[in-house]
Write an enzyme that holds these catalytic residues in place. Structure first.
Site, PDB file in Angstrom:
ATOM      1  N   ASP A 164      49.007  25.560  63.997  1.00 41.10           N
ATOM      2  CA  ASP A 164      48.140  24.382  64.097  1.00 41.10           C
ATOM      3  C   ASP A 164      49.034  23.136  64.181  1.00 41.10           C
ATOM      4  O   ASP A 164      49.768  22.835  63.248  1.00 41.10           O
ATOM      5  CB  ASP A 164      47.260  24.329  62.842  1.00 41.10           C
ATOM      6  CG  ASP A 164      46.298  23.157  62.863  1.00 41.10           C
ATOM      7  OD1 ASP A 164      46.492  22.227  63.668  1.00 41.10           O
ATOM      8  OD2 ASP A 164      45.364  23.166  62.050  1.00 41.10           O
TER       9      ASP A 164
ATOM     10  N   ASN B 154      38.968  22.630  68.424  1.00 44.00           N
ATOM     11  CA  ASN B 154      38.787  22.568  69.887  1.00 44.00           C
ATOM     12  C   ASN B 154      39.251  21.222  70.464  1.00 44.00           C
ATOM     13  O   ASN B 154      38.677  20.704  71.409  1.00 44.00           O
ATOM     14  CB  ASN B 154      37.337  22.873  70.295  1.00 44.00           C
ATOM     15  CG  ASN B 154      37.116  23.063  71.789  1.00 44.00           C
ATOM     16  OD1 ASN B 154      36.073  22.710  72.330  1.00 44.00           O
ATOM     17  ND2 ASN B 154      38.083  23.610  72.493  1.00 44.00           N
TER      18      ASN B 154
ATOM     19  N   CYS C  35      39.914  27.770  68.793  1.00 43.17           N
ATOM     20  CA  CYS C  35      40.770  27.342  67.679  1.00 43.17           C
ATOM     21  C   CYS C  35      39.866  26.700  66.632  1.00 43.17           C
ATOM     22  O   CYS C  35      38.652  26.968  66.611  1.00 43.17           O
ATOM     23  CB  CYS C  35      41.889  26.404  68.143  1.00 43.17           C
ATOM     24  SG  CYS C  35      41.324  24.857  68.890  1.00 43.17           S
TER      25      CYS C  35
ATOM     26  N   CYS D 201      43.108  20.568  70.068  1.00 48.58           N
ATOM     27  CA  CYS D 201      44.556  20.714  70.303  1.00 48.58           C
ATOM     28  C   CYS D 201      44.894  21.999  71.052  1.00 48.58           C
ATOM     29  O   CYS D 201      45.277  21.961  72.224  1.00 48.58           O
ATOM     30  CB  CYS D 201      45.326  20.688  68.975  1.00 48.58           C
ATOM     31  SG  CYS D 201      45.152  19.154  68.047  1.00 48.58           S
ATOM     32  N   ARG D 202      44.779  23.154  70.377  1.00 54.32           N
ATOM     33  CA  ARG D 202      45.274  24.412  70.957  1.00 54.32           C
ATOM     34  C   ARG D 202      44.359  25.004  72.030  1.00 54.32           C
ATOM     35  O   ARG D 202      44.823  25.340  73.124  1.00 54.32           O
ATOM     36  CB  ARG D 202      45.502  25.443  69.831  1.00 54.32           C
ATOM     37  CG  ARG D 202      46.639  25.073  68.911  1.00 54.32           C
ATOM     38  CD  ARG D 202      46.625  25.888  67.638  1.00 54.32           C
ATOM     39  NE  ARG D 202      45.474  25.553  66.791  1.00 54.32           N
ATOM     40  CZ  ARG D 202      45.174  26.146  65.648  1.00 54.32           C
ATOM     41  NH1 ARG D 202      45.936  27.140  65.218  1.00 54.32           N
ATOM     42  NH2 ARG D 202      44.131  25.761  64.937  1.00 54.32           N
ATOM     43  N   SER D 203      43.062  25.176  71.721  1.00 51.91           N
ATOM     44  CA  SER D 203      42.213  25.901  72.686  1.00 51.91           C
ATOM     45  C   SER D 203      41.948  25.136  73.991  1.00 51.91           C
ATOM     46  O   SER D 203      41.902  25.765  75.051  1.00 51.91           O
ATOM     47  CB  SER D 203      40.917  26.411  72.047  1.00 51.91           C
ATOM     48  OG  SER D 203      40.123  25.373  71.545  1.00 51.91           O
TER      49      SER D 203
HETATM   50  P1  4NP Z   1      43.004  22.650  66.807  1.00 55.09           P
HETATM   51  O1  4NP Z   1      43.732  21.632  65.817  1.00 55.09           O
HETATM   52  O2  4NP Z   1      42.279  23.654  65.921  1.00 55.09           O
HETATM   53  O3  4NP Z   1      44.149  23.280  67.537  1.00 55.09           O
HETATM   54  O4  4NP Z   1      42.080  21.841  67.675  1.00 55.09           O
HETATM   55  C1  4NP Z   1      43.066  20.937  64.804  1.00 55.09           C
HETATM   56  C2  4NP Z   1      42.292  19.841  65.123  1.00 55.09           C
HETATM   57  C3  4NP Z   1      41.678  19.110  64.113  1.00 55.09           C
HETATM   58  C4  4NP Z   1      41.833  19.510  62.797  1.00 55.09           C
HETATM   59  C5  4NP Z   1      42.605  20.614  62.486  1.00 55.09           C
HETATM   60  C6  4NP Z   1      43.224  21.333  63.489  1.00 55.09           C
HETATM   61  N1  4NP Z   1      41.219  18.745  61.772  1.00 55.09           N
HETATM   62  O5  4NP Z   1      41.436  19.080  60.590  1.00 55.09           O
HETATM   63  O6  4NP Z   1      40.473  17.778  62.064  1.00 55.09           O
END
Ligand code: 4NP
Length: 151
Positions: A122, A11, A8, A13-15
């Site tokens: 997201d 790294n 993602c 939240c989702r992955s």
């Molecule tokens: P992820 O979510 O891609 O599912 O881990 C996010 C985590 C952090 C951010 C964006 C999306 N950020 O902008 O810091």
């Protein structure tokens, strides 16, 4: 050993959630599962507390996962690379060196709805309900992967 990478943006939240869910379903002696982010803002961090919480609710422990960045060498290390959204797909494909790299990469929700190119939203700027939604989507996709990859 079949090696699977979940990708993602951050790294956190989702992955990591996808990694934990799939690991809980597949036999450890046959599958190596990891996750990475296309951005390096959170390198070294534990998953977002909201991902840890929703995983725990379903009996999955994410507490030992640490964020790392996707690198070109992941194309050599992994057999399958699953991305969460179109932006992750573009970022990963931009690093591909040849066609064999690109063939390893796909949107994870195409496991549920082939060729529809749906995205795991997201959840970072949203609320707890967003994490419940991504859990449900990833769990369904991982059930399909279990059937497809573990005959
Ligand atoms: P992820 O979510 O891609 O599912 O881990 C996010 C985590 C952090 C951010 C964006 C999306 N950020 O902008 O810091």
């Amino acid at each position: 050993m079949t090696k699977i990478l979940m990708v993602c943006l951050g790294n956190i939240c989702r992955s990591p959630l996808a990694e934990g869910i799939l690991r809980s379903k597949l036999p450890k002696d046959k599958f190596y599962i990891d996750s990475a982010g296309t951005a390096s803002y959170h390198v070294g961090s534990k998953p977002d507390i909201r991902s840890i919480k929703v995983a725990k609710k379903y009996g999955i422990d994410l507490s030992t996962i640490k964020s790392r960045a996707f690198t070109v060498s992941d194309f050599d290390l992994f057999d399958h690379i699953f991305v969460m959204d179109q932006s992750n797909l573009e970022n990963v494909l931009n690093l591909a060196r040849h066609k064999n790299d690109t063939l390893k990469v796909s949107l994870i929700l195409n496991e549920i709805a082939p060729n529809e190119n749906l995205e795991v939203p997201d959840p970072y700027y949203g609320n707890d309900q967003g994490f419940e939604i991504i859990y449900e989507l990833l769990n369904e996709a991982c059930n399909k992967l279990f059937i497809r990859l573990n005959p």
